[in-house]
Design a protein around this motif. Structure first.
Motif, short mmCIF file in Angstrom:
data_model
loop_
_atom_site.label_atom_id
_atom_site.label_comp_id
_atom_site.label_asym_id
_atom_site.label_seq_id
_atom_site.Cartn_x
_atom_site.Cartn_y
_atom_site.Cartn_z
N CYS A 139 -53.91 -56.67 -14.74
CA CYS A 139 -55.26 -56.11 -14.73
C CYS A 139 -55.38 -54.76 -14.03
CB CYS A 139 -56.25 -57.08 -14.08
SG CYS A 139 -55.94 -57.38 -12.31
N GLY A 140 -54.29 -54.29 -13.41
CA GLY A 140 -54.31 -52.98 -12.78
C GLY A 140 -54.88 -52.94 -11.38
N LYS A 141 -55.30 -54.07 -10.84
CA LYS A 141 -55.84 -54.09 -9.49
C LYS A 141 -54.72 -53.77 -8.50
CE LYS A 141 -58.72 -56.82 -6.33
NZ LYS A 141 -59.47 -58.07 -6.12
N THR A 142 -55.05 -52.99 -7.47
CA THR A 142 -54.03 -52.56 -6.50
C THR A 142 -54.28 -53.19 -5.13
OG1 THR A 142 -55.34 -50.55 -6.06
CG2 THR A 142 -53.54 -50.38 -7.66
N PHE A 143 -53.20 -53.30 -4.35
CA PHE A 143 -53.25 -53.97 -3.06
C PHE A 143 -52.46 -53.18 -2.02
CE2 PHE A 143 -53.79 -57.01 -6.42
CZ PHE A 143 -54.85 -57.79 -6.01
N THR A 144 -52.84 -53.38 -0.76
CA THR A 144 -52.14 -52.71 0.35
C THR A 144 -50.84 -53.42 0.69
OG1 THR A 144 -53.45 -54.00 1.95
CG2 THR A 144 -54.28 -51.82 1.36
N GLN A 145 -50.76 -54.73 0.42
CA GLN A 145 -49.58 -55.49 0.77
C GLN A 145 -49.04 -56.26 -0.44
OE1 GLN A 145 -49.70 -57.73 4.48
NE2 GLN A 145 -51.56 -56.67 5.09
N SER A 146 -47.72 -56.41 -0.49
CA SER A 146 -47.08 -57.12 -1.59
C SER A 146 -47.47 -58.60 -1.61
CB SER A 146 -45.56 -56.99 -1.50
OG SER A 146 -45.08 -57.54 -0.27
N THR A 147 -47.69 -59.17 -0.41
CA THR A 147 -48.08 -60.60 -0.34
C THR A 147 -49.45 -60.82 -0.98
OG1 THR A 147 -48.92 -60.16 1.90
CG2 THR A 147 -46.72 -61.12 1.71
N ASN A 148 -50.35 -59.86 -0.82
CA ASN A 148 -51.67 -59.98 -1.45
C ASN A 148 -51.57 -59.91 -2.96
OD1 ASN A 148 -52.77 -60.07 1.12
ND2 ASN A 148 -53.42 -57.95 1.16
N LEU A 149 -50.63 -59.09 -3.45
CA LEU A 149 -50.41 -59.01 -4.90
C LEU A 149 -49.85 -60.33 -5.43
CD1 LEU A 149 -50.15 -57.62 -7.64
CD2 LEU A 149 -47.99 -56.62 -6.86
N GLN A 150 -48.91 -60.92 -4.69
CA GLN A 150 -48.31 -62.19 -5.10
C GLN A 150 -49.37 -63.29 -5.18
OE1 GLN A 150 -45.21 -62.84 -2.23
NE2 GLN A 150 -43.97 -61.13 -2.94
N THR A 151 -50.26 -63.30 -4.20
CA THR A 151 -51.36 -64.28 -4.21
C THR A 151 -52.29 -64.04 -5.39
OG1 THR A 151 -51.27 -64.46 -1.79
CG2 THR A 151 -53.28 -65.22 -2.87
N HIS A 152 -52.60 -62.77 -5.64
CA HIS A 152 -53.49 -62.40 -6.75
C HIS A 152 -52.91 -62.82 -8.10
CE1 HIS A 152 -55.91 -59.89 -9.46
NE2 HIS A 152 -54.76 -59.46 -9.95
N MET A 153 -51.60 -62.71 -8.27
CA MET A 153 -50.95 -63.03 -9.55
C MET A 153 -51.16 -64.48 -9.96
SD MET A 153 -49.78 -60.30 -10.85
CE MET A 153 -48.82 -61.01 -12.20
N ARG A 154 -51.47 -65.32 -8.98
CA ARG A 154 -51.73 -66.73 -9.30
C ARG A 154 -53.00 -66.90 -10.14
NH1 ARG A 154 -50.67 -68.47 -3.08
NH2 ARG A 154 -48.40 -68.25 -3.07
N ILE A 155 -53.91 -65.93 -10.06
CA ILE A 155 -55.12 -65.97 -10.89
C ILE A 155 -54.72 -65.88 -12.36
CG2 ILE A 155 -57.24 -64.73 -11.49
CD1 ILE A 155 -57.34 -63.75 -8.57
N HIS A 156 -53.77 -65.02 -12.67
CA HIS A 156 -53.32 -64.84 -14.05
C HIS A 156 -52.39 -65.96 -14.51
CE1 HIS A 156 -55.15 -60.89 -13.98
NE2 HIS A 156 -54.43 -60.54 -12.93
N SER A 157 -51.53 -66.43 -13.61
CA SER A 157 -50.58 -67.47 -13.98
C SER A 157 -51.19 -68.87 -13.96
CB SER A 157 -49.38 -67.44 -13.02
OG SER A 157 -49.78 -67.80 -11.71
N GLY A 158 -52.31 -69.00 -13.24
CA GLY A 158 -52.95 -70.31 -13.11
C GLY A 158 -52.29 -71.21 -12.08
#
Length: 291
Positions: free
Chosen positions: A183-202
């Motif tokens: 979705c192109g959303k950006t994050f300050t930390q890689s851990t926040n991105l990993q957590t966010h990816m769970r929204i797409h993966s379910g």
């Protein structure tokens, strides 16, 4: 002359290793006997050979006689320089047999293998948490000691690790280098991105043991558990009413303050909650969901 001829007449009776000189054999025998006659006057560490003590003393003196011709980095021992030079050569001859990842140093491969074996030989004496690397344990120990050497120049916040400070500085700079490919959303930390990816993966790895409800984040599970425990840590200072969520307390406080941030665009009526505004809008739209 034995160096040139290759003759090694002195053999270790313990392991069979051979030497050109008897004094070299005598020094070697201390490995088996455990005798360490050479002691560091600075820290008391002992060694089997005087040459090892001399190398060790460079730690205290700061002398680093071996310099990399590529980047100028200096080392106390020639072996460390040789290992470092592999970084510049790009040679990664040490390969993991499990995932085929390659490394420049054998020590790096050994540490990596602990990921697959789940071996964590370094244990915290305070909380018994275990780690794959001694450096990770050393960093962790700062949590218990309370030592925070790294301070933010903007707001004065202190951190136990330099990496944490770097991540924190992105709040001030606005830098968000980690971008979601979905979705192109950006994050300050890689851990926040990993957590966010769970929204797409379910993926919802955190499950409630009481009702089986699953969550993408452990913090959401902890908040949810208050429903079962009945814990309401957020209390209104005006009337004493308690809430499970801080957001609910903030919404409740508008009753006392009279603050109504949600306004109807049709008639101008204001509300303390967005849900109240949405229900009100049905008057103007004519929608009757409950028939």
């Amino acid at each position: 002359m034995r160096i040139h001829t290759g003759i090694k007449p002195d053999e270790c009776v313990e392991c069979g290793k051979k030497f050109t000189h008897s004094n070299s054999l005598q020094a070697h025998m201390r490995i088996h006997s455990g005798i360490k006659p050479y002691e560091c006057v600075e820290c008391g560490k002992r060694f089997t050979q005087s040459s090892n003590l001399q190398k060790h003393m460079r730690i205290h003196s700061g002398i680093k006689p071996y310099e990399c011709v590529e980047c100028g980095k200096k080392f106390t021992q020639s072996s460390n320089l040789k290992a470092h030079m592999k970084i510049h050569s790009g040679i990664k001859s040490n390969q993991c047999i499990v995932c085929e990842k390659t490394f420049t140093l054998s020590g790096e491969l050994q540490r990596h293998m602990r990921i697959h074996t789940e071996m964590k030989p370094y244990e915290c004496v305070e909380c018994r948490k275990t780690f794959t690397q001694s450096s990770s344990l050393q960093i962790h120990m700062k949590i218990h000691s309370g030592i925070k050497l790294y301070e933010c120049g903007e707001c004065g916040k202190q951190c136990t690790q330099s990496g944490n400070l770097k991540a924190h500085m992105r709040i001030h700079s606005g830098m968000k280098p980690y971008e979601c490919v979905e979705c192109g959303k950006t994050f300050t930390q890689s851990t926040n991105l990993q957590t966010h990816m769970r929204i797409h993966s379910g993926m919802k790895p955190h499950e409630c043991v009481e009702c089986g409800k699953q969550f993408t984040q452990s913090s959401n599970l902890q908040t949810h558990m208050r429903i079962h425990s009945g814990m309401k840590p957020y209390e209104c200072v005006v009337c004493g009413k308690q809430f499970t969520l801080s957001g609910n307390l903030q919404t409740h406080m508008r009753i006392h303050s009279g603050f109504k941030p949600y306004k109807c665009v049709e008639c101008g009526k204001t509300f303390t909650q967005s849900s109240s505004q949405q229900r009100h809008m049905r008057i103007h739209s004519g929608i009757k969901p409950y028939e």
